[in-house]
Scaffold this active site. Sequence first.
Site, PDB file in Angstrom:
ATOM      1  N   ASP A  86     -20.694  31.796  16.543  1.00  0.00           N
ATOM      2  CA  ASP A  86     -20.292  30.392  16.438  1.00  0.00           C
ATOM      3  C   ASP A  86     -21.327  29.424  16.914  1.00  0.00           C
ATOM      4  OD1 ASP A  86     -19.872  31.499  19.055  1.00  0.00           O
ATOM      5  OD2 ASP A  86     -17.769  31.175  19.200  1.00  0.00           O
ATOM      6  N   HIS A 146      -8.705  33.755  22.441  1.00  0.00           N
ATOM      7  CA  HIS A 146      -9.815  33.531  21.244  1.00  0.00           C
ATOM      8  C   HIS A 146     -10.922  34.605  21.236  1.00  0.00           C
ATOM      9  CE1 HIS A 146     -11.791  30.457  23.759  1.00  0.00           C
ATOM     10  NE2 HIS A 146     -12.761  31.188  23.239  1.00  0.00           N
TER      11      HIS A 146
END
Length: 235
Positions: free
Chosen positions: A62, A130
Amino acid sequence: MKIIIVKDSNEGGQKGFEVFQKAKQSGAKVFGLATGSTPITTYQNICDSDLDFTQDVSINLDEYVGLAANNPQSYHYFMQKNWFDKKPFKRSFVPDGKAVDISKELKYYDQVINNHPVDLQILGIGRNGHIGFNEPGTPFDSTTHEVALTKSTIDANSRFFDNENEVPKSAISMGLSSIMKSKHILMEAYGEKKAKAIQAMIEGPVTPEVPASILQKHDNVTVIIDEAAASLLKK
Ligand code: GLP
């Protein structure tokens, strides 16, 4: 899931290194990498070792939208400093937070993942469960996408910025279905702040409300946690 409980992140980093070493010995060539404070000890051990990645590929999970690779707060910069400057890969992919056309970048990144199937993916976990930046509610079939970060993630990450207003509000993240395609997944978590997420990931229902719970459906996951992160496990 294979669960290894260690004393602290130093011992965890040694075990994490051994997982990488074994993967390389078995022919792994594509490594999915994560940022955050959690994998740092593993990365240090790797950088201090004689493992060679110059014929291998890395693909990061990410990146913040709006931060350039040379911005000290970007994940790209983190990877340069904590790994790539010391031990280069043949090719390293990190999502481009400054892409002019984000939707094009998302498609490109999916292509990168499809062209280079990940052999070993390392993951940390957010306090809300997450993985990557796949926040609660992210569909299990998601591929690379742009994410609006939750308040809890912005708060948790504000420690790396001068103040909370500087934390980007969105990010590009590899999706859950992409992560699940990795042949082997290594999850590391340390400290009591991660205990609730770890308990939900391992013992709770498989639900998009706890993105990491999808790992229960993967048949090759290694979890390295310290006693504090393991403290809420029932078994
Ligand atoms: C961020 C990253 C995640 C990371 C998480 C935990 O949200 N996008 O990949 O796992 O933080 O970070 P830390 O390891 O610093 O606790």
